[in-house]
Design an enzyme around this catalytic site. Structure first.
Site, mmCIF file in Angstrom:
data_model
loop_
_atom_site.group_PDB
_atom_site.id
_atom_site.type_symbol
_atom_site.label_atom_id
_atom_site.label_comp_id
_atom_site.label_asym_id
_atom_site.label_seq_id
_atom_site.Cartn_x
_atom_site.Cartn_y
_atom_site.Cartn_z
ATOM 1 N N ARG A 165 -35.981 32.308 -7.908
ATOM 2 C CA ARG A 165 -35.748 31.683 -8.973
ATOM 3 C C ARG A 165 -34.485 30.712 -8.691
ATOM 4 O O ARG A 165 -34.346 29.657 -9.459
ATOM 5 C CB ARG A 165 -35.070 32.504 -10.032
ATOM 6 C CG ARG A 165 -33.966 33.171 -9.733
ATOM 7 C CD ARG A 165 -33.702 34.687 -10.741
ATOM 8 N NE ARG A 165 -32.678 35.465 -10.169
ATOM 9 C CZ ARG A 165 -32.732 36.018 -8.853
ATOM 10 N NH1 ARG A 165 -33.967 36.255 -8.275
ATOM 11 N NH2 ARG A 165 -31.964 36.741 -8.470
ATOM 12 N N SER A 214 -33.878 37.893 -1.780
ATOM 13 C CA SER A 214 -34.619 38.000 -3.325
ATOM 14 C C SER A 214 -33.968 36.958 -4.207
ATOM 15 O O SER A 214 -34.300 36.835 -5.205
ATOM 16 C CB SER A 214 -33.962 39.499 -3.606
ATOM 17 O OG SER A 214 -32.518 39.383 -3.717
ATOM 18 N N LYS A 253 -23.756 30.283 -0.330
ATOM 19 C CA LYS A 253 -24.520 29.498 -1.652
ATOM 20 C C LYS A 253 -23.894 28.283 -1.939
ATOM 21 O O LYS A 253 -24.542 27.294 -2.093
ATOM 22 C CB LYS A 253 -24.473 30.459 -2.809
ATOM 23 C CG LYS A 253 -25.672 31.935 -2.699
ATOM 24 C CD LYS A 253 -25.502 32.398 -3.946
ATOM 25 C CE LYS A 253 -26.777 33.440 -3.996
ATOM 26 N NZ LYS A 253 -26.846 33.898 -5.499
ATOM 27 N N CYS A 288 -28.996 44.036 -12.854
ATOM 28 C CA CYS A 288 -29.617 42.656 -12.688
ATOM 29 C C CYS A 288 -30.951 43.308 -11.944
ATOM 30 O O CYS A 288 -31.970 42.979 -12.309
ATOM 31 C CB CYS A 288 -29.215 41.787 -11.753
ATOM 32 S SG CYS A 288 -27.628 41.092 -12.075
#
Ligand SMILES: [Zn+2]
Length: 393
Positions: A191, A187, A204, A306
């Site tokens: 972006r 997900s 990450k 979020c």
């Protein structure tokens, strides 16, 4: 009697302090600033490590940026110790309390066997890679060195940190720290463009490192696979020049602000919400800090998570690049930073508006009663991404 060169030099020498090279070395080791006032072709043959080069002709114009504290001693040297005498006199006239000429200059320094280095120059590969920077007078070779020597910390390798990471890496920012405790989730990919589909499940930080070094192997990526806490924030931040806030929760946003105020580090701030984003640059005591605007976090019921808020995948690209542009300007020392100004971006209306921000003289973090450590401050997590202007109105 009108002075000739000799009498002028002798008279000026009586007005300023001179030290020999050994004393100059001791002062440098204790943190004194040294200004090299020679011409570029002389500096190309060697320079004292840590010295700032300002040719004599630009001294008056540039010294106040290089040596901000006029009460501190400033060492000046040239090739032989003559030009630096007059340079010291100039600094005295500009209000510097203790300008000092290094007797014998760089020649005496080298003869005494003290350390010196050849000035850094770009490799042929770097000249090609950064050629479009070298063509801009405001950047040039000196600016590219500043970028290569800069250390920027990205808080979060998410929506805002991703575009910033890509472009800061491409521009040649030499050290990019990335702090993020998460792994890549599918997900995120809508972006967070520093990550790729085949890296779902990877940390990450590691994913960002792979992408950054694929773009530019010049960049030293420092990974911090941890959550930012008040116990580790000051230590982590102290290794960097500029902090880019790409976080999505209030607790971290306040923590970043407070740590940056305490350390005097610029905090380049961005936030996003559905179709709207905002960006500003907080530099403590030059403009407001985040707590000047919002002394306390909003109550949890006013701060949607979020997942509830959502965001157009393209929006953080624009906002993250405004932040990255601010970072580059701060490194290069050019342009007008967003200090005391907030850019509000409305993607649907395709409008940019600017809000003037003022310091709060009673600010709990940068005002007169500000704490001197993070120990007593509570940081409770109240979720994410609602922009400040949505809270304010
Ligand atoms: Zn403040």
């Amino acid at each position: 009697m009108p002075a000739n060169y000799r009498t002028l030099l002798d008279r000026t020498k009586t007005e300023i302090r001179e030290v020999d090279v050994l004393e100059a070395k001791e002062m440098l080791d204790r943190g004194a600033i040294a200004i090299d006032v020679r011409e570029q072709d002389e500096v190309d043959q060697g320079i004292i490590p840590g010295a700032i080069h300002i040719t004599r002709g630009y001294l008056e114009q540039r010294i106040e940026d290089a040596a901000r504290d006029k009460t501190a001693p400033v060492l000046l040297y040239c090739a032989g110790g003559v030009r630096s005498v007059f340079a010291a006199k100039t600094l005295r006239d500009l209000g510097y309390a203790d300008p000092i000429s290094v007797a014998g200059g760089f020649g005496a320094w080298k003869s005494a066997g003290l350390p010196w280095r050849m000035p850094r120059s770009l490799t042929p590969e770097q000249r090609r890679r950064y050629s479009r920077h070298l063509l801009i007078p405001e950047v040039g070779e000196a600016g590219q060195h500043k970028l290569l020597e800069a250390k920027v910390l990205l808080i979060g390798a998410g929506g805002l940190g991703s575009p910033a990471a890509l472009y800061l890496a491409a521009a040649g920012v030499g050290t990019i720290g990335v702090i993020d405790a998460d792994t890549v989730d599918d997900s995120n990919l809508q972006r967070q463009v520093v990550h790729t589909t085949d890296r779902v499940g990877m940390s990450k930080v590691e994913s960002a490192r792979l992408t950054i070094n694929a773009i530019n192997p010049d960049v030293n990526v420092i990974g911090h696979e941890t959550r930012l806490t008040k116990e580790n924030a000051l230590e982590i931040f102290s290794g960097y020049d500029i902090i880019l806030d790409g976080t999505d929760n209030f607790a971290t946003r306040y923590l970043i602000n407070d740590a940056c105020v305490l350390l005097g580090k610029p905090n380049v701030h961005g936030s996003i919400f559905r179709f709207e984003g905002q960006a500003t640059t907080f530099v403590a005591h030059q403009g407001p800090c985040y707590r000047c605007l919002f002394p306390e976090p909003p109550p949890p019921e006013l701060a949607p998570s979020c997942a509830e808020a959502g965001v157009l995948g393209l929006l953080p690209g624009t906002v993250g690049l405004i932040q990255a542009t601010e970072v580059a300007k701060l490194i290069l020392g050019i342009g007008e930073p967003l200090i005391g100004r907030m850019i509000m971006y409305d993607a649907l209306g395709m409008e940019f508006r600017e809000l003037r921000l003022r310091r709060d003289p009673q600010c709990p973090m940068c005002g007169p009663d500000a704490p001197t450590s993070l120990d007593e401050i509570e940081y409770t997590d109240v979720a994410c991404m609602i922009p400040a202007f949505a809270m304010a109105h």
